[in-house]
Design a protein around this motif. Structure first.
Motif, mmCIF file in Angstrom:
data_model
loop_
_atom_site.group_PDB
_atom_site.id
_atom_site.type_symbol
_atom_site.label_atom_id
_atom_site.label_comp_id
_atom_site.label_asym_id
_atom_site.label_seq_id
_atom_site.Cartn_x
_atom_site.Cartn_y
_atom_site.Cartn_z
ATOM 1 N N ILE A 124 48.092 1.567 12.537
ATOM 2 C CA ILE A 124 46.770 1.477 11.921
ATOM 3 C C ILE A 124 46.504 2.722 11.087
ATOM 4 O O ILE A 124 46.001 2.636 9.957
ATOM 5 N N ILE A 125 46.861 3.878 11.622
ATOM 6 C CA ILE A 125 46.665 5.136 10.885
ATOM 7 C C ILE A 125 47.506 5.122 9.603
ATOM 8 O O ILE A 125 47.016 5.477 8.523
ATOM 9 N N LEU A 126 48.762 4.712 9.712
ATOM 10 C CA LEU A 126 49.637 4.665 8.540
ATOM 11 C C LEU A 126 49.120 3.686 7.502
ATOM 12 O O LEU A 126 49.166 3.961 6.296
ATOM 13 N N ALA A 127 48.627 2.541 7.954
ATOM 14 C CA ALA A 127 48.093 1.547 7.023
ATOM 15 C C ALA A 127 46.858 2.081 6.311
ATOM 16 O O ALA A 127 46.687 1.870 5.095
ATOM 17 N N ARG A 128 45.998 2.767 7.041
ATOM 18 C CA ARG A 128 44.807 3.355 6.436
ATOM 19 C C ARG A 128 45.183 4.385 5.374
ATOM 20 O O ARG A 128 44.460 4.586 4.393
ATOM 21 N N ALA A 129 46.317 5.037 5.561
ATOM 22 C CA ALA A 129 46.778 6.042 4.589
ATOM 23 C C ALA A 129 47.545 5.416 3.433
ATOM 24 O O ALA A 129 47.980 6.121 2.524
ATOM 25 N N GLY A 130 47.742 4.103 3.474
ATOM 26 C CA GLY A 130 48.487 3.421 2.417
ATOM 27 C C GLY A 130 49.981 3.626 2.507
ATOM 28 O O GLY A 130 50.706 3.404 1.530
ATOM 29 N N LEU A 131 50.478 3.998 3.686
ATOM 30 C CA LEU A 131 51.886 4.345 3.840
ATOM 31 C C LEU A 131 52.745 3.196 4.370
ATOM 32 O O LEU A 131 53.939 3.381 4.616
ATOM 33 N N LEU A 132 52.132 2.017 4.538
ATOM 34 C CA LEU A 132 52.900 0.844 4.940
ATOM 35 C C LEU A 132 52.915 -0.236 3.864
ATOM 36 O O LEU A 132 53.429 -1.335 4.100
ATOM 37 N N ASP A 133 52.375 0.077 2.702
ATOM 38 C CA ASP A 133 52.373 -0.894 1.606
ATOM 39 C C ASP A 133 53.806 -1.261 1.246
ATOM 40 O O ASP A 133 54.669 -0.383 1.076
ATOM 41 N N ASN A 134 54.062 -2.563 1.146
ATOM 42 C CA ASN A 134 55.374 -3.101 0.772
ATOM 43 C C ASN A 134 56.448 -2.875 1.836
ATOM 44 O O ASN A 134 57.644 -2.874 1.525
ATOM 45 N N TYR A 135 56.024 -2.660 3.069
ATOM 46 C CA TYR A 135 56.947 -2.543 4.196
ATOM 47 C C TYR A 135 56.574 -3.570 5.268
ATOM 48 O O TYR A 135 55.395 -3.872 5.456
ATOM 49 N N ARG A 136 57.583 -4.091 5.985
ATOM 50 C CA ARG A 136 57.310 -4.860 7.188
ATOM 51 C C ARG A 136 56.836 -3.895 8.273
ATOM 52 O O ARG A 136 57.335 -2.772 8.374
ATOM 53 N N CYS A 137 55.912 -4.358 9.104
ATOM 54 C CA CYS A 137 55.407 -3.482 10.156
ATOM 55 C C CYS A 137 54.893 -4.309 11.328
ATOM 56 O O CYS A 137 54.671 -5.522 11.206
ATOM 57 N N THR A 138 54.694 -3.639 12.449
ATOM 58 C CA THR A 138 54.119 -4.285 13.622
ATOM 59 C C THR A 138 53.142 -3.329 14.276
ATOM 60 O O THR A 138 53.026 -2.165 13.887
ATOM 61 N N VAL A 139 52.445 -3.833 15.278
ATOM 62 C CA VAL A 139 51.443 -3.048 15.986
ATOM 63 C C VAL A 139 51.310 -3.666 17.380
ATOM 64 O O VAL A 139 51.834 -4.758 17.633
ATOM 65 N N HIS A 140 50.638 -2.989 18.270
ATOM 66 C CA HIS A 140 50.435 -3.518 19.620
ATOM 67 C C HIS A 140 49.808 -4.907 19.544
ATOM 68 O O HIS A 140 48.903 -5.151 18.737
ATOM 69 N N TRP A 141 50.273 -5.832 20.405
ATOM 70 C CA TRP A 141 49.840 -7.228 20.320
ATOM 71 C C TRP A 141 48.327 -7.382 20.387
ATOM 72 O O TRP A 141 47.751 -8.287 19.760
ATOM 73 N N GLU A 142 47.656 -6.499 21.124
ATOM 74 C CA GLU A 142 46.211 -6.607 21.259
ATOM 75 C C GLU A 142 45.500 -6.399 19.920
ATOM 76 O O GLU A 142 44.387 -6.879 19.716
ATOM 77 N N ASP A 143 46.168 -5.686 19.008
ATOM 78 C CA ASP A 143 45.556 -5.372 17.716
ATOM 79 C C ASP A 143 46.101 -6.210 16.567
ATOM 80 O O ASP A 143 45.716 -5.999 15.412
ATOM 81 N N LEU A 144 47.006 -7.143 16.854
ATOM 82 C CA LEU A 144 47.648 -7.901 15.774
ATOM 83 C C LEU A 144 46.655 -8.673 14.918
ATOM 84 O O LEU A 144 46.720 -8.639 13.679
ATOM 85 N N VAL A 145 45.745 -9.381 15.552
ATOM 86 C CA VAL A 145 44.800 -10.203 14.791
ATOM 87 C C VAL A 145 43.896 -9.337 13.927
ATOM 88 O O VAL A 145 43.732 -9.577 12.726
ATOM 89 N N SER A 146 43.307 -8.293 14.516
ATOM 90 C CA SER A 146 42.416 -7.431 13.737
ATOM 91 C C SER A 146 43.181 -6.658 12.668
ATOM 92 O O SER A 146 42.665 -6.416 11.569
ATOM 93 N N PHE A 147 44.419 -6.287 12.966
ATOM 94 C CA PHE A 147 45.237 -5.556 11.991
ATOM 95 C C PHE A 147 45.488 -6.411 10.747
ATOM 96 O O PHE A 147 45.358 -5.943 9.616
ATOM 97 N N THR A 148 45.832 -7.668 10.959
ATOM 98 C CA THR A 148 46.082 -8.554 9.815
ATOM 99 C C THR A 148 44.793 -8.867 9.074
ATOM 100 O O THR A 148 44.802 -9.069 7.854
ATOM 101 N N GLU A 149 43.664 -8.894 9.781
ATOM 102 C CA GLU A 149 42.375 -9.109 9.113
ATOM 103 C C GLU A 149 42.010 -7.901 8.261
ATOM 104 O O GLU A 149 41.515 -8.038 7.141
ATOM 105 N N ASN A 150 42.250 -6.703 8.799
ATOM 106 C CA ASN A 150 41.882 -5.476 8.083
ATOM 107 C C ASN A 150 42.833 -5.164 6.928
ATOM 108 O O ASN A 150 42.425 -4.549 5.940
#
Length: 339
Positions: A124-150
């Motif tokens: 989430i921190i990396l995504a907020r910094a724009g450092l996951l643009d154009n990369y595949r990524c994952t996150v803890h399952w509890e945050d998957l839905v909100s992560f994809t929404e955000n």
């Protein structure tokens, strides 16, 4: 990250790979230790310093994990190992800790590293910094839905960990242990990686593609195959709920059979169980996204905001709007949906 190995499969090289672990307030101690301990174990098994590491915070001060234990940092983020691997370790309230100063420093330090990654909610921190643009990524399952929404433009998966060129992300919990054993095997061969796994009493190192969550059987203790199928169909249809009759038909049950099975195993009706799944999803979205309450209602299958509010208050004793103002820890303290 782990593609370059000088000695080939089974060979231990003398190259020391350097790691910087950036700890964000309320980071997951489990995920952090699961990431750092395999490096220590690899050095011990190999009898030489294959890996070195340092712990950093934004300003170099000590930081408290989500379990309340404080960790003393070796220095500030500005002193990241040049040419090494930078892993962001986060946990509860990752969004709240992604302040502009941290994001700016991360973007600057990312240029000095060979690889960049995150464990647990570090993604989430990396995504907020724009450092996951154009990369595949994952996150803890509890945050998957909100992560994809955000972050709707990111290529998000539900895998244990993702390795995409110079980005590595991991779901958290004990998954960093699996990821690090994988990298040790790439760096120094399977024999050393196996030795590390055995030393840590980790007999079954999981592959990246394996699921994060326990199976429905493991989560519920239910063994009836048709009931498990019914629950799976419910979990797949949160945003656009279907009738319980259709769920029963899809699971190969009659409505009466399904009613009996849910009452026997969960002491509630199928419709009540299904509603609980939708409300649990709604609660997570309220706490982890900026979606308006109306959109949260729609995302969990409620056409009427008034009906959503009524059901939500009955389940959690609070309105969705008031829930959004509650601290994360207060929400976690009463996370079960009433039956």
């Amino acid at each position: 990250m782990g593609d370059a190995t000088e000695g080939g499969e089974g060979a231990i090289t003398t190259l020391t790979r350097k790691f910087t672990f950036l700890l964000v307030p309320e980071f997951s101690m489990m995920a952090f230790t699961a990431a750092i301990e395999p490096l220590r174990a690899a050095n011990r098994v190999a009898g030489q310093p294959l890996y070195s590491w340092r712990v950093a915070t934004l300003d170099g001060s000590e930081v408290k994990a989500s379990n309340g234990v404080s960790v003393v940092a070796d220095g500030p983020l500005a002193e990241v190992f040049e040419g090494g691997v930078l892993l962001v370790c986060a946990g509860l309230s990752a969004n709240d800790h992604a302040d502009p100063a941290l994001l700016k420093s991360l973007r600057l330090q990312a240029r000095r590293t060979d690889a960049l990654g995150g464990v647990c909610t570090g993604s989430i921190i990396l995504a907020r910094a724009g450092l996951l643009d154009n990369y595949r990524c994952t996150v803890h399952w509890e945050d998957l839905v909100s992560f994809t929404e955000n972050f709707p433009d990111l290529d998000v998966t539900s895998r244990l960990y993702e390795i995409d060129r110079d980005r590595v992300t991991c779901s958290g919990g004990t998954a960093p242990l699996d990821m690090m054993i994988h990298f040790i095997a790439l760096d120094h061969g399977r024999e050393l990686a196996t030795g590390v796994a055995e030393l840590m009493v980790h007999h079954f190192a999981r592959e990246a593609h394996e699921p994060q969550r326990l199976s429905i059987l493991e989560r519920t203790g239910v063994r009836h195959p048709k009931l498990l199928q019914a629950i799976a169909l419910m979990e797949e249809a949160i945003e656009q709920p279907v009738s319980v009759d259709l769920i029963a038909d899809g699971a190969g049950l009659s409505p009466r059979q399904m009613e009996r099975l849910f009452r026997m195993h969960f002491q509630k009706t199928p419709s009540r169980y299904y509603l609980g799944l939708r409300l649990a999803r709604a609660r997570h979205l309220l706490g982890h996204t900026a979606l308006p309450v109306v959109q949260v209602a729609l995302a969990t299958g409620f056409a009427s905001p008034a009906h959503f509010t009524k059901c939500y208050r009955e389940a959690f004793g609070n309105t969705p709007s008031a829930e959004r103002q509650a601290p994360v820890k207060a929400r976690l303290a009463s996370s079960k949906v009433s039956g």
